[in-house]
Design an enzyme around this catalytic site. Structure first.
Site, PDB file in Angstrom:
ATOM      1  CB  THR A   1      -0.785  -0.351   1.650  1.00  0.00           C
ATOM      2  OG1 THR A   1      -1.578  -1.490   1.247  1.00  0.00           O
ATOM      3  CG2 THR A   1      -2.165   1.381   1.135  1.00  0.00           C
TER       4      THR A   1
ATOM      5  CD  GLU B   1      -3.496  -4.272   9.777  1.00  0.00           C
ATOM      6  OE1 GLU B   1      -2.935  -5.468   8.833  1.00  0.00           O
ATOM      7  OE2 GLU B   1      -2.944  -3.309   9.535  1.00  0.00           O
TER       8      GLU B   1
ATOM      9  CE  LYS C   1       1.392   4.531  14.207  1.00  0.00           C
ATOM     10  NZ  LYS C   1      -0.209   4.555  13.987  1.00  0.00           N
TER      11      LYS C   1
ATOM     12  N   GLY D   1       1.449   9.324  10.513  1.00  0.00           N
ATOM     13  CA  GLY D   1       0.979   9.245   8.487  1.00  0.00           C
ATOM     14  C   GLY D   1       2.236  10.454   7.952  1.00  0.00           C
TER      15      GLY D   1
ATOM     16  N   GLY E   1      -2.561   5.069   5.784  1.00  0.00           N
ATOM     17  CA  GLY E   1      -2.801   5.140   3.929  1.00  0.00           C
ATOM     18  C   GLY E   1      -1.498   5.648   2.932  1.00  0.00           C
TER      19      GLY E   1
ATOM     20  CB  ILE F   1       0.948  14.296  10.136  1.00  0.00           C
ATOM     21  CG1 ILE F   1      -0.600  14.744  10.679  1.00  0.00           C
ATOM     22  CG2 ILE F   1       0.942  16.372  11.731  1.00  0.00           C
ATOM     23  CD1 ILE F   1      -1.153  14.200  11.789  1.00  0.00           C
TER      24      ILE F   1
END
Lengths: 436, 436
Positions: free
Chosen positions: B13, B190, B205, B134, B302, B136
């Site tokens: 992805t 998921e 994170k 992601g 994403g 940001i």
């Protein structure tokens, strides 16, 4: 390694913040930068005030040129402000091979091209994180964080004074004049608030962001600038009823026709995060093709928040000043030979949607006339409120939200509408931005 | 100048997002970077899928080591994920003098110390903007944008799956299981959602952010991790009545006793901007001494949002890879010899406030008992709701908000409370964060 030596021009609110934060967090900053950063000389016309702030920890002079002439000074911080002497001193500092850090949005928005060209020729850096949205690292985000993206548009609440006033107007139902007085009393607005309330300050910042986002030259002279002085409490109330808040936005957008660059009050859907930015806070919303929407929020002004941005620039320069110019981030995000000469569009070419408040005679056929004028111009109506006329009242307010249309077309329709005998007062027109 | 050559390990992805964005925005990226950036080799076990994505525009191999062995490759992007082969390949890439870009939060949170030390020895960069939140640019903001500051705490919504589930629970009054099923149906969770819903992903994170914010080593093994699987719809409803929203937060905070590092659901005042971050969006709130509060919002996952971060790292490396190491930003924000050995505190030493839901018998004296236990331990009550027992009901809910207290003390009081004969079910305890 010996510390980087910094000269500070102007030790007012922001300057004293820089001095204090740099000395308070000296150790932590050095642990990051790998090298000490020391303000060794301060120039200020008010040497007594300057001495009181620095307390003997560095040399104070009256003449800024003494700082520029000092060969030990590596970086000059310009916090004088304005277009006059600040421009002269900045160009001289560059000419002497010094790197410059500035918070001077007005100077960069108007004379940025000259200044960045001079810096490029001399191989020095001019850093200006503090010039836009105070402590929010928005210049870094745009210039480095979003390099993968084609930026589509930016919309920001980038003037704390006006956002404070608008928050007050909404919270307390005040009209503009009353809210301005409150803001002045509380220190959120200056005695002469013109630059803030007329949107000029926001336009300076939007101009700088437009250059970085799209790789164009600074074009402040082409920006459309409208302030908040004509906003009425009732418009804020009507907007609320329709699900919107009114914010002063700095907007820059890339379209097929050219670049939009404009500052004006705008209705924003109340459910958007940016619509909920209250008081003197700033926020910048960026739409870009890969990352989608990102938002950056924080204090847009004040001594230490602005100092935070100035010092971040000092650390960046400290890291890179001995590096080859190719290793540095270009001033306006794009390489100097890769700037585009795209022009800012005239406001009449901007496409947006509108809120209209029309004071009309309370009689049959009025709405049909107005709706007819809009329909003839191909403008669709998105929502409407007609206030019920009070007992014995002969007038009422018609509130319309339109779909998007060219501003030039809207101007023509508004002129026709205004000329109707049943329209009894100047029409209020506020732009509406969906920001999605 | 010849383009920088990049090898991509894993084209799922995120990998396909990187490939597509890099080729779509090639010109714009080069105008910024001053140099072309080209993926010239892709390694993926599924070579057929890889070939379909790259469409002949670069070489596809099955064996990642072929990429590492290619002397023309300057930068390797690791998008395999996990702690196993990814770690091995990353260390080999470093050993061969290649710079690495990764989105692998799990690997860095657990093996970061080993990896950054290896990179430091070899003089290469390991960049990981994509590992946290992601698209940001939060790593850049923390590491470069806020260098002036002593960072006090960070609280982030850094897992989109759980934020989506919590938004669904609130919007639709669903219980956790039903909301999870919705999220799975819509592709936000998921098939095996364990890492997300148990808080592990957020803890990875938060661990990385704690290292950068405070200059400490990654200490994932000491993080407190609690997911959202036990949240009930009624707690979200009660929180709402008290003016709060429930969010899964990753928190790291500097205290006089040590560093807090924890992930758990928390009540957040509904008027805070971060409380209004809905759906799969991410946001990180940072409190720092000079700038005050800043917030960074955007898509945390994403294909293209994550690619945006990966490519920003590629551009940074492209600019700096021929520069002296001193010109680069240190991996963990602080110079390697300036790291602190401060330890993460055990959860029992964390000080916070609490929401308690206690199922009690509807009889006289129950509240006095419970209030007495809290008072004995020096815990003040900030707010309380007692649900009116229904007709014929013999039980009711007591909802309490407390002031701050050491978690260890709260644990003791909860054990005493739980042992009361009038307490009829396991007590629900959710931490509360004012974030101001």
């Amino acid at each position: 390694m010996k510390p980087v030596q910094v000269g500070l021009l102007g030790i007012g609110t922001v300057g004293s913040g820089v001095f204090n934060v740099l000395s308070r967090n000296q150790e932590e900053i050095q642990r990051r930068a790998g090298r000490g950063i020391e303000i060794t000389m301060v120039a200020d016309l008010d040497t007594a005030r300057a001495e009181a702030i620095v307390g003997g920890r560095c040399k104070v002079v009256k003449d800024a040129r003494e700082v520029l002439a000092n060969p030990d000074i590596d970086i000059v911080i310009e916090l004088i402000g304005g277009y006059g002497i600040a421009r002269q001193l900045m160009l001289e500092a560059i000419d002497r091979g010094k790197h410059v850090v500035t918070a001077n949005k007005a100077l960069l928005a108007v004379h940025g091209t000259e200044i960045f060209e001079a810096a490029h020729r001399k191989g020095v850096m001019v850093a200006f994180e503090a010039a836009v949205a105070g402590g929010i690292p928005i210049i870094k985000a745009l210039r480095e964080g979003l390099t993968a993206n084609r930026i589509e548009w930016i919309a920001g609440i980038i003037n704390g004074t006006t956002n404070f006033i608008l928050s007050e107007m909404r919270d307390k139902g005040l009209d503009f004049d009353a809210a301005l007085k409150d803001a002045q009393k509380l220190g959120y607005a200056e005695a002469d608030p013109t630059f803030d309330i007329e949107g000029v300050d926001a336009a300076h910042k939007a101009t700088i962001m437009s250059a970085i986002a799209f790789g164009i030259r600074v074009q402040f002279d082409k920006a459309y600038v409208e302030g908040i002085t004509k906003l009425a409490a009732q418009d804020i109330r009507y907007a609320e009823q329709l699900g919107y808040r009114i914010k002063l936005l700095g907007i820059t957008k890339r379209t097929d026709q050219g670049i939009e660059l404009r500052v004006h009050p705008a209705l924003v859907p109340a459910r958007r995060l940016i619509a909920n930015v209250e008081g003197a806070m700033n926020a910048v919303l960026v739409q870009a093709d890969a990352v989608g929407t990102t938002l950056y929020y924080g204090k847009g002004a004040g001594s230490e928040p602005t100092a935070s941005a100035v010092i971040a620039d000092l650390v960046d320069i400290t890291r890179l000043h001995t590096a080859d110019a190719a290793h540095r981030v270009p001033h306006l995000a794009f390489q100097p030979d890769q700037m585009s000469d795209q022009q800012v569009l005239p406001m009449s070419e901007v496409v947006t949607s509108y809120y209209l408040r029309v004071r009309v005679a309370d009689q049959a056929g009025v709405l049909a006339k107005i709706a007819g004028l809009l329909a003839n111009a191909g403008i669709s109506i998105d929502a409407m409120i007609q206030r019920e006329a009070g007992e014995g009242e002969k007038q009422t307010d018609l509130i319309l939200l339109t779909h998007t249309v060219r501003e030039g077309t809207m101007n023509e329709v508004l002129a026709q509408m205004q000329a109707l005998p049943t329209v009894l007062a100047p029409i209020t027109r506020i732009r509406k931005e969906e920001l999605a």
